[in-house]
Design a protein around this motif. Structure first.
Motif, PDB file in Angstrom:
ATOM      1  N   VAL A  16      42.222  25.651  71.907  1.00 23.00           N
ATOM      2  CA  VAL A  16      40.965  26.286  71.531  1.00 23.00           C
ATOM      3  C   VAL A  16      39.852  25.607  72.324  1.00 23.00           C
ATOM      4  N   VAL A  17      38.978  26.394  72.925  1.00 24.58           N
ATOM      5  CA  VAL A  17      37.815  25.831  73.613  1.00 24.58           C
ATOM      6  C   VAL A  17      36.774  25.484  72.551  1.00 24.58           C
ATOM      7  N   VAL A  18      36.312  24.241  72.541  1.00 23.09           N
ATOM      8  CA  VAL A  18      35.293  23.794  71.588  1.00 23.09           C
ATOM      9  C   VAL A  18      33.997  23.592  72.364  1.00 23.09           C
ATOM     10  N   LEU A  19      32.937  24.292  71.951  1.00 27.03           N
ATOM     11  CA  LEU A  19      31.672  24.304  72.700  1.00 27.03           C
ATOM     12  C   LEU A  19      30.513  23.978  71.770  1.00 27.03           C
ATOM     13  N   ASP A  20      29.731  22.996  72.152  1.00 33.11           N
ATOM     14  CA  ASP A  20      28.518  22.615  71.417  1.00 33.11           C
ATOM     15  C   ASP A  20      27.369  22.608  72.413  1.00 33.11           C
ATOM     16  N   SER A  21      26.536  23.649  72.362  1.00 33.02           N
ATOM     17  CA  SER A  21      25.412  23.774  73.302  1.00 33.02           C
ATOM     18  C   SER A  21      24.141  23.273  72.624  1.00 33.02           C
ATOM     19  N   GLY A  22      23.800  22.010  72.836  1.00 31.23           N
ATOM     20  CA  GLY A  22      22.605  21.431  72.241  1.00 31.23           C
ATOM     21  C   GLY A  22      21.372  21.671  73.089  1.00 31.23           C
ATOM     22  N   SER A  23      20.216  21.283  72.570  1.00 33.86           N
ATOM     23  CA  SER A  23      18.966  21.453  73.307  1.00 33.86           C
ATOM     24  C   SER A  23      18.965  20.641  74.590  1.00 33.86           C
ATOM     25  N   GLY A  24      19.595  19.474  74.549  1.00 28.74           N
ATOM     26  CA  GLY A  24      19.595  18.603  75.719  1.00 28.74           C
ATOM     27  C   GLY A  24      20.891  18.628  76.493  1.00 28.74           C
ATOM     28  N   LEU A  26      25.186  19.951  76.730  1.00 30.11           N
ATOM     29  CA  LEU A  26      26.303  20.814  76.355  1.00 30.11           C
ATOM     30  C   LEU A  26      27.568  19.973  76.366  1.00 30.11           C
ATOM     31  N   LYS A  27      28.328  20.048  75.281  1.00 29.75           N
ATOM     32  CA  LYS A  27      29.602  19.334  75.183  1.00 29.75           C
ATOM     33  C   LYS A  27      30.725  20.363  75.107  1.00 29.75           C
ATOM     34  N   VAL A  28      31.744  20.201  75.922  1.00 32.27           N
ATOM     35  CA  VAL A  28      32.813  21.191  75.952  1.00 32.27           C
ATOM     36  C   VAL A  28      34.149  20.521  76.214  1.00 32.27           C
ATOM     37  N   GLY A  29      35.199  21.090  75.634  1.00 32.56           N
ATOM     38  CA  GLY A  29      36.542  20.560  75.836  1.00 32.56           C
ATOM     39  C   GLY A  29      37.533  21.380  75.031  1.00 32.56           C
ATOM     40  N   PHE A  30      38.684  20.796  74.756  1.00 33.94           N
ATOM     41  CA  PHE A  30      39.758  21.522  74.077  1.00 33.94           C
ATOM     42  C   PHE A  30      40.104  20.876  72.740  1.00 33.94           C
ATOM     43  N   SER A  31      40.567  21.702  71.817  1.00 33.67           N
ATOM     44  CA  SER A  31      40.933  21.229  70.489  1.00 33.67           C
ATOM     45  C   SER A  31      42.008  20.153  70.562  1.00 33.67           C
ATOM     46  N   GLY A  32      41.950  19.239  69.590  1.00 35.32           N
ATOM     47  CA  GLY A  32      42.959  18.187  69.507  1.00 35.32           C
ATOM     48  C   GLY A  32      42.662  16.978  70.362  1.00 35.32           C
ATOM     49  N   GLU A  33      41.652  17.067  71.220  1.00 34.86           N
ATOM     50  CA  GLU A  33      41.299  15.932  72.075  1.00 34.86           C
ATOM     51  C   GLU A  33      40.244  15.076  71.393  1.00 34.86           C
ATOM     52  N   ASP A  34      40.212  13.801  71.753  1.00 32.13           N
ATOM     53  CA  ASP A  34      39.333  12.847  71.072  1.00 32.13           C
ATOM     54  C   ASP A  34      37.886  12.925  71.521  1.00 32.13           C
ATOM     55  N   ALA A 374      39.489  22.894  64.843  1.00 31.88           N
ATOM     56  CA  ALA A 374      40.176  23.914  65.644  1.00 31.88           C
ATOM     57  C   ALA A 374      41.665  23.620  65.778  1.00 31.88           C
ATOM     58  N   SER A 375      42.089  22.389  65.446  1.00 31.87           N
ATOM     59  CA  SER A 375      43.502  22.020  65.495  1.00 31.87           C
ATOM     60  C   SER A 375      44.236  22.362  64.200  1.00 31.87           C
ATOM     61  N   LEU A 376      43.486  22.720  63.172  1.00 35.99           N
ATOM     62  CA  LEU A 376      44.100  23.029  61.889  1.00 35.99           C
ATOM     63  C   LEU A 376      44.691  24.436  61.878  1.00 35.99           C
ATOM     64  N   SER A 377      45.712  24.615  61.068  1.00 31.97           N
ATOM     65  CA  SER A 377      46.366  25.926  60.977  1.00 31.97           C
ATOM     66  C   SER A 377      45.444  26.976  60.374  1.00 31.97           C
ATOM     67  N   THR A 378      44.386  26.537  59.690  1.00 32.29           N
ATOM     68  CA  THR A 378      43.457  27.486  59.054  1.00 32.29           C
ATOM     69  C   THR A 378      42.443  28.064  60.029  1.00 32.29           C
ATOM     70  N   PHE A 379      42.417  27.596  61.279  1.00 37.95           N
ATOM     71  CA  PHE A 379      41.411  28.072  62.229  1.00 37.95           C
ATOM     72  C   PHE A 379      41.425  29.589  62.370  1.00 37.95           C
ATOM     73  N   ASP A 380      42.626  30.156  62.523  1.00 42.09           N
ATOM     74  CA  ASP A 380      42.727  31.606  62.739  1.00 42.09           C
ATOM     75  C   ASP A 380      42.192  32.404  61.556  1.00 42.09           C
ATOM     76  N   GLN A 381      42.235  31.813  60.364  1.00 43.47           N
ATOM     77  CA  GLN A 381      41.774  32.526  59.175  1.00 43.47           C
ATOM     78  C   GLN A 381      40.254  32.676  59.144  1.00 43.47           C
ATOM     79  N   VAL A 382      39.542  31.762  59.790  1.00 40.32           N
ATOM     80  CA  VAL A 382      38.075  31.794  59.737  1.00 40.32           C
ATOM     81  C   VAL A 382      37.460  32.352  61.013  1.00 40.32           C
ATOM     82  N   ALA A 383      38.269  32.613  62.024  1.00 41.07           N
ATOM     83  CA  ALA A 383      37.757  33.097  63.300  1.00 41.07           C
ATOM     84  C   ALA A 383      37.686  34.622  63.329  1.00 41.07           C
ATOM     85  N   ILE A 384      36.755  35.151  64.122  1.00 33.96           N
ATOM     86  CA  ILE A 384      36.682  36.579  64.400  1.00 33.96           C
ATOM     87  C   ILE A 384      37.696  36.883  65.500  1.00 33.96           C
ATOM     88  N   SER A 385      38.658  37.733  65.217  1.00 34.07           N
ATOM     89  CA  SER A 385      39.655  38.071  66.236  1.00 34.07           C
ATOM     90  C   SER A 385      39.083  39.118  67.197  1.00 34.07           C
TER      91      SER A 385
END
Length: 405
Positions: A16-24, A26-34, A374-385
């Protein structure tokens, strides 16, 4: 003891691509990474160049028509370099924690996201799920930006699915808690967000438009008063190097300066080393705490208002788990000072339980929490497909409202 959520992560086969676009930043990467794969300024810079400029042997152009002009865009760190050289016009498409929907700004953010997907993460053909961190609470003002973001994710970036989460909730997740008061302070916004069982309480969220960028502006103004004129980005670096929050500002500013030479010193771009006065080092960050004006917005005041707006039963949980997060929370001394201020404002029973927690990874806390969730099995339940998006286009507002957490 704060409630802690179970973090039994079951990894999906697809990242899963994890994206946090802040005012200053942008942080981006993949689920499960530290940690994020990339942290880059949320900045796009555009310059106009001659098409002949890159033609190796061409030295002149037709005097009648002139060279053909075209625009060239730079992103993140490259954009910052161009702006610092005064070669390009900057656009910061996220302001005070909100995506700007002005035409030029939203186009710039879409282009930055595309650059991030293709050039930073190397995503070309894959249709990946996306988790988007969003600083805005649920409410009417948030829907246009979230609807636009959903359109870009599905139409332009071909997302397989999209989950939109409040960034403060994700910051709390990063500590393993589901109850607490998150105090987020980034570049453009500081907010106090009470959270119960993983859900933000919208009516008890309090914000102030005072954050890291305002500290930098204060540093710049005070440096100019001392005859040191430099650009905003150099002053930002100076802030991060030498500024700190004093335990007691009046005592610090009126007493002797006990800081060592290294703590006072900053090297300018021309390699000149200057000594930064205590008036700047500890004075500039005071804007977070009201700057000595009891009527001004302050971090302690929005925390107090947030706590007092919640039910009495929840208040104890909140004061026991006050989590500071965001880039500005990295200022040395901020967490102890906030605790000290709250001890003086809260009634005795609550004040005795105050605990302000500053995790070592708090600069990217929202991204880390997003990576965990995003690494949890419940992610798909809360996401818009993708299918839900296609079927719900005619009433996208309702779909986004239903699936935003």
């Amino acid at each position: 003891m704060a409630e802690r959520m179970e973090l039994e992560c079951t990894m999906d086969e697809q990242d899963v691509v994890v994206l946090d676009s802040g005012s200053g930043y942008l942080k981006v990467g993949f689920s499960g990474e530290d940690a994020p794969r990339a942290v880059l300024p949320t900045l796009v810079a555009t310059t106009t160049v001659s098409e002949t400029a890159n033609q190796e042997h061409e030295v002149a152009v037709d005097s009648g028509t002139g060279a053909q002009k075209k625009s060239q865009s730079y992103y993140g760190k490259e954009a910052l370099e161009q702006v610092m050289r005064k070669h390009a016009e900057p656009k910061w498409p996220v302001r005070r924690g909100e995506i700007s929907l002005a035409n030029g700004d939203k186009d710039a953010l879409e282009a930055l996201w595309k650059h991030t997907w293709h050039e930073v993460l190397g995503i070309e053909q894959q249709d990946l799920p996306v988790l988007l961190a969003d600083a805005m609470p649920l409410g009417q003002a948030a829907y246009p930006a979230r609807m636009w973001a959903a359109e870009v994710m599905f139409e332009t970036l071909r997302a397989k699915s999209l989950a939109i989460f409040n960034s403060a909730v994700l910051s709390l997740f990063s500590t393993g808690r589901t109850r607490g008061l998150v105090v987020e302070s980034g570049e453009g916004l500081t907010q106090a967000v009470p959270i119960f069982e993983g859900y933000a309480i919208p009516h008890a969220i309090f914000k102030m438009k005072v954050a890291g960028g305002d500290i930098t502006t204060c540093v710049q103004q005070r440096m100019e008063e001392e005859k040191h004129r430099n650009n905003y980005f150099v002053m930002q670096a100076l802030k991060e190097k030498v500024c700190r929050v004093a335990p007691d500002y009046n005592a610090a500013i009126n007493g002797p300066d006990h800081a060592d030479e290294e703590s006072k010193s900053f090297e300018l771009p021309d390699h000149t080393i200057i000594k930064v006065s205590q008036h700047i080092r500890t004075g500039a960050p005071e804007v977070l705490f009201g700057g000595g004006n009891p009527k001004a917005d302050s971090m302690q005041r929005i925390c107090l208002d947030s706590i007092n707006t919640c039910d009495l039963d929840l208040q104890q949980d909140l004061v026991r788990s006050i989590i500071v997060a965001g880039g500005t929370s990295m200022l040395p001394g901020l967490a102890p000072r906030l605790k000290s201020e709250l001890l003086g404002l809260l009634p005795g029973e609550l004040s005795r339980q105050v605990d302000v927690i500053a995790d070592s990874q708090r600069r990217c806390a929202a991204w880390i929490g997003g990576s965990m969730f995003a690494s949890l099995s419940t992610f798909d339940q809360v996401a818009i497909s993708k299918q839900e998006y296609e079927e719900g286009k005619t009433d996208l507002r309702s779909l986004v409202a239903k699936k935003t957490f």
